[in-house]
Enzyme design. Structure first.
Site, mmCIF file in Angstrom:
data_model
loop_
_atom_site.group_PDB
_atom_site.id
_atom_site.type_symbol
_atom_site.label_atom_id
_atom_site.label_comp_id
_atom_site.label_asym_id
_atom_site.label_seq_id
_atom_site.Cartn_x
_atom_site.Cartn_y
_atom_site.Cartn_z
ATOM 1 C CD GLU B 67 47.983 18.395 -35.543
ATOM 2 O OE1 GLU B 67 46.389 17.938 -34.904
ATOM 3 O OE2 GLU B 67 48.363 17.030 -35.890
ATOM 4 C CG HIS B 136 53.332 11.769 -42.591
ATOM 5 N ND1 HIS B 136 52.119 11.105 -42.381
ATOM 6 C CD2 HIS B 136 53.821 11.872 -41.512
ATOM 7 C CE1 HIS B 136 52.226 9.822 -41.180
ATOM 8 N NE2 HIS B 136 53.359 10.905 -40.687
#
Lengths: 331, 334
Positions: B67, B136
C-alpha cells in the site's frame, strides 16, 4: 575497506577540477550555514552533509538536466549539485519567500520544479515510492529520463524501501537507488539496526543490479553512478549503489554524538573526499598552484552573495498562509 | 420530430463506479488504474471487472501488496504529469499508506511553496454491514477529512458514484473517494447520459421543514428511510447529503438548519473526535441562534466492528435509531 583506487584516466582528471570545485562549494556553503545557525539566522532542524560530498557531486554529474532527483532531509548538497542556486537555498533556510520553497520548507524540504528536484523528504524512506512513481510516469509516456533516488542506509530498515525496490524491479523502471551508507541511522549504528549489513546483497534480493563503491572517492562515485544511470536509461531496470561514506558532523544541530568515538571520526576525516581529490589532481599535474585558492575565492563570493540575498529577502505575507494548501479553491 | 430521450436504466453502484472508470480511461490518456487485484481478478469487490481486457495491463495495473509503495508511486506519477487512479481495497488497509497520503500527497503543494501539485485520485472501500469484522469495516473517512491539502468525497447516490470520479481526476489536487461497500450491490435508476458532477457542494436530497438529517455515503439511504418513517409521524425531515467531507460545504448545512431549526448528524463512524463532531461544531458556530434544540448525533458504536451479524448491526445507525433521535428532538424541543 581502503582508499586505494585505480589511477584515473586523463579525462577524469580533467573533469576532476570541476568536481573539486563542486565539492568545495557544498562544503563551504554548509560551513557558512553552521555559522548562520549559531547566529540564529537559520532555525529548525538542520542536517549537514559535510564529509559525504563525493556522493552527491559524483552521482549528480551523471544525470541529465531533465532527470529527476528525490532526496532526504540531508539534501543541501544534492540541491546545489542539481543546480539549485545557493541564493535560493540560503533564502529558503532564512524562511524567505525568495527561497526555493517560498520559505515553507526550510532546510529539510528544498524543492525545484524547473530542475526536477522533488525534495527534501524528512520521512525516512518516504521518498522512495515517489521515485518509483516518477519513473513509472516516464516509462508510461516513453520518455528516456531517469529518476535518482537518494537515501541513507537507515532507510533500508523501512518497509517503504522493500516495497519500492520490489515495484521498481517488477516493472523494470528507470530508477537508480543511491544509498548513502554513513554507518549511522541518526545515532544507531548499522550493525545495531540491520541483520544483513551487506547492503548491496540485501538490495540484490530484489533482482536489482547492485554494488558498493567507495563513497569518499568522487571519481569512483561518478563512475558508479554513470554506470547505474546508463543501465536504467537503456531500459535495463533499476540499479542500486551503496556509497560507503561518513558524516563528519553531528546528525543535526542537536546531537552530542554519544554513539561514536572522536577517534573514529578522526580516522574518517583522514579520508576527506575533498583533500583526497585535491592530492590526486595536484600529484597528476591537473591542479596548478593557486587554482584551489582561486576556487575558494569564487565560492566565498558566491556564498557571500547568497547570504546577502537571503538577508535582503522578504517574508511571505501572513495573508497567504493557506494559499498553497489546494491549487483549486472550491467554488 | 425527435426521438424521445432514452429513459433511465437500472444499474448498481458497482456498475456506476465501473462505468466512471471506463469513461475516465477512455477520455483521459494520462489516466491509469492501479491497485491490488484491479486487473486479472477484476477488483476485490468486482468494480473493475473487464477493464483489463479493454485497456491492457499498463493502464489497469495490478500491484503487489504494497500500500505505501503503490500509493506513493501514484503520487510520484501524478507529480510527473500522469493522472493515476489508485485503488486501496479498504480504508483499513489505507493506514499502511497513511504516511504517503498525509506527508506527501497532502503536504507537497504547500511544502514546496506552490510548485508541486498532486493530481491523484485514491479510491477505497469504507463502511460496515457485510460481516467483514474489525479490520475491513471501519469508516475512517473522517480521519482523512482532518487533513488539509486533500479533498475527500463520499458518493451516496448513483449519480455521484458515476460522476465524481471524472471531476476528481481533472482536479489539480489529491482527491480521496470513499465508496461504501454496502452500496456496491444497491440498484437504482440512472439516466443514460449521466456524467461528471461537481464536487464542491452538499446536496439537499429531500426537502423538509421540521428538522435536518445530515449524513453522507452509506448512511444516506438510511437517513432517507428514516425520513419516510418520520413522515408517518407527521414529522417533515430534510436530508442533506454532505457528498464532500473536505472541504465541508458549511453554507448548505447552515442554510438547511436555518430553515428547519433542528439537526441530527448521522454517521456510521465513531462519535468521538469525528466528522459528526465537526459538523455539529460548525452548526453551533454558524447557526446557534437558529437552533430550537441541541444538535443530536447518531453514530456508530465505539467498538471495533464485530463479525456476528446482530452485533454488527447493533453497532451501526439504523433507520429506526435515526428516526428515534429525530422524534426526541422534535418532541422534547417542540
Amino acid at each position: 575497506m581502503t582508499s586505494t583506487s585505480p589511477v584515473p584516466a586523463a579525462p577524469d582528471l580533467a573533469e576532476g577540477r570541476r568536481l573539486l570545485h563542486e565539492m568545495l562549494r557544498l562544503r563551504r556553503f554548509e560551513e557558512r550555514c553552521v555559522e548562520l545557525y549559531s547566529a540564529a539566522r537559520i532555525r529548525g532542524f538542520m542536517h549537514l552533509y559535510i564529509g559525504e560530498e563525493a556522493v552527491a557531486v559524483g552521482a549528480m554529474a551523471s544525470l541529465r538536466a531533465d532527470d529527476a532527483a528525490v532526496t532526504t532531509y540531508r539534501e543541501h548538497g544534492h540541491a546545489l549539485a542539481k543546480g539549485l542556486s545557493a541564493r535560493s537555498i540560503m533564502a529558503e533556510m532564512f524562511g524567505r519567500v525568495e527561497g526555493c520553497s517560498r520559505g515553507h520548507g526550510g532546510s529539510m524540504h528544498l524543492f525545484d520544479a524547473e530542475r526536477r528536484f522533488y525534495g527534501g523528504n524528512a520521512i525516512v524512506a518516504g521518498g522512495l515510492p515517489l521515485a518509483v512513481g516518477l519513473a513509472l510516469g516516464d516509462k508510461l509516456r516513453g520518455l528516456d529520463r531517469v529518476t535518482a533516488c537518494y537515501f541513507g542506509e537507515g532507510a533500508m530498515a523501512e518497509g517503504a524501501f522493500h516495497e519500492s525496490m520490489n515495484l521498481a524491479a517488477l516493472w523494470s523502471l528507470p530508477v537508480v537507488f543511491l544509498c548513502e551508507n554513513n554507518l549511522y541511522a541518526m545515532g544507531t549504528a548499522l550493525t545495531r539496526s540491520e541483520s544483513q549489513t551487506d547492503l548491496a546483497l540485501k538490495a540484490a534480493a530484489y533482482e536489482v543490479t547492485s554494488w558498493a563503491v567507495d563513497g569518499m572517492d568522487v571519481l569512483a562515485c561518478r563512475a558508479a553512478s554513470r554506470r547505474a544511470v546508463d543501465i536504467a536509461r537503456a531500459g535495463g531496470g533499476p540499479c542500486f549503489v551503496e556509497y560507503r561514506t561518513y558524516r563528519f558532523r553531528a546528525h543535526s544541530m542537536y546531537d552530542p554524538e554519544l554513539y561514536r568515538s572522536k577517534e573514529e571520526v578522526e580516522r574518517w576525516k583522514q579520508r576527506d573526499p575533498i583533500d583526497a581529490l585535491d592530492r590526486r589532481l595536484t600529484e597528476a599535474g591537473y591542479l596548478a598552484d593557486g587554482e584551489r585558492a582561486q576556487m575558494e575565492t569564487e565560492i566565498a563570493g558566491e556564498i557571500d552573495d547568497a547570504v546577502a540575498y537571503a538577508e535582503e529577502g522578504t517574508q511571505e505575507p501572513v495573508e497567504d498562509l493557506t494559499r498553497y494548501v489546494l491549487r483549486r479553491a472550491s467554488s | 420530430m425527435t426521438a424521445p430521450a432514452p429513459g433511465p436504466t437500472t444499474t448498481t453502484f458497482r456498475q456506476a463506479y465501473r462505468e466512471a472508470l471506463r469513461d475516465a480511461l477512455r477520455r483521459d490518456e494520462l489516466a491509469f488504474l492501479m491497485g491490488e487485484d484491479v486487473g486479472m481478478y477484476g477488483g476485490c469487490f468486482g468494480v473493475s471487472t473487464g477493464l483489463l481486457e479493454e485497456f491492457g495491463p499498463e493502464r489497469v495495473r495490478d500491484t503487489p501488496l504494497s500500500e505505501a509503495g503503490f500509493v506513493g508511486a501514484g503520487i510520484g506519477a501524478a507529480l510527473n504529469g500522469m493522472h493515476p487512479i489508485v485503488e486501496v481495497m479498504t480504508v483499513n488497509f489505507s493506514l499502511l499508506a497513511l504516511d504517503q497520503i498525509m506527508n506527501n500527497a497532502a503536504s507537497m503543494l504547500h511544502m514546496s511553496g506552490g510548485q508541486f501539485n498532486v493530481p491523484l485520485v485514491i479510491r477505497m472501500t469504507t463502511g460496515a454491514g457485510r460481516q467483514l469484522a474489525a479490520q475491513h469495516s471501519h469508516s475512517l473517512e473522517g480521519w482523512f477529512g482532518h487533513i488539509p491539502g486533500i479533498r475527500v468525497l463520499a458518493p451516496g447516490t448513483l449519480e455521484d458514484a458515476r460522476g465524481m470520479l471524472w471531476t476528481a481526476l481533472q482536479d489539480p489536487d489529491p482527491v480521496l473517494i470513499f465508496e461504501n461497500g454496502r452500496l456496491y450491490g444497491t440498484e437504482g435508476e440512472l439516466a443514460p447520459d449521466a456524467g461528471p458532477v461537481e464536487i464542491d457542494h452538499a446536496a439537499v436530497r429531500r426537502a423538509g421543514t421540521d428538522l435536518t438529517l445530515i449524513t453522507y455515503g452509506g448512511s444516506l439511504p438510511r437517513a432517507l428511510e428514516a425520513a419516510e418513517l418520520l413522515l408517518a409521524d407527521g414529522i417533515s425531515a430534510e436530508v442533506v447529503d454532505l457528498r464532500t467531507l473536505r472541504p465541508l460545504d458549511t453554507t448548505t448545512i447552515l442554510a438547511s438548519v436555518s430553515r428547519t431549526h433542528r439537526a441530527v448528524v448521522v454517521d456510521e463512524a465513531w462519535r468521538t473526535g469525528s466528522l459528526s463532531a465537526e459538523v455539529s461544531a460548525r452548526i453551533m458556530e454558524g447557526a446557534f441562534y437558529e437552533l430550537d434544540a441541541p444538535v443530536a448525533r447518531v453514530c456508530g458504536a465505539e467498538v471495533p466492528i464485530p463479525y456476528a451479524q446482530h452485533l454488527e448491526q447493533a453497532a451501526l445507525p439504523q433507520p429506526e435509531d435515526i428516526a428515534l433521535a429525530a422524534r426526541e428532538l422534535v418532541q422534547d424541543h417542540g
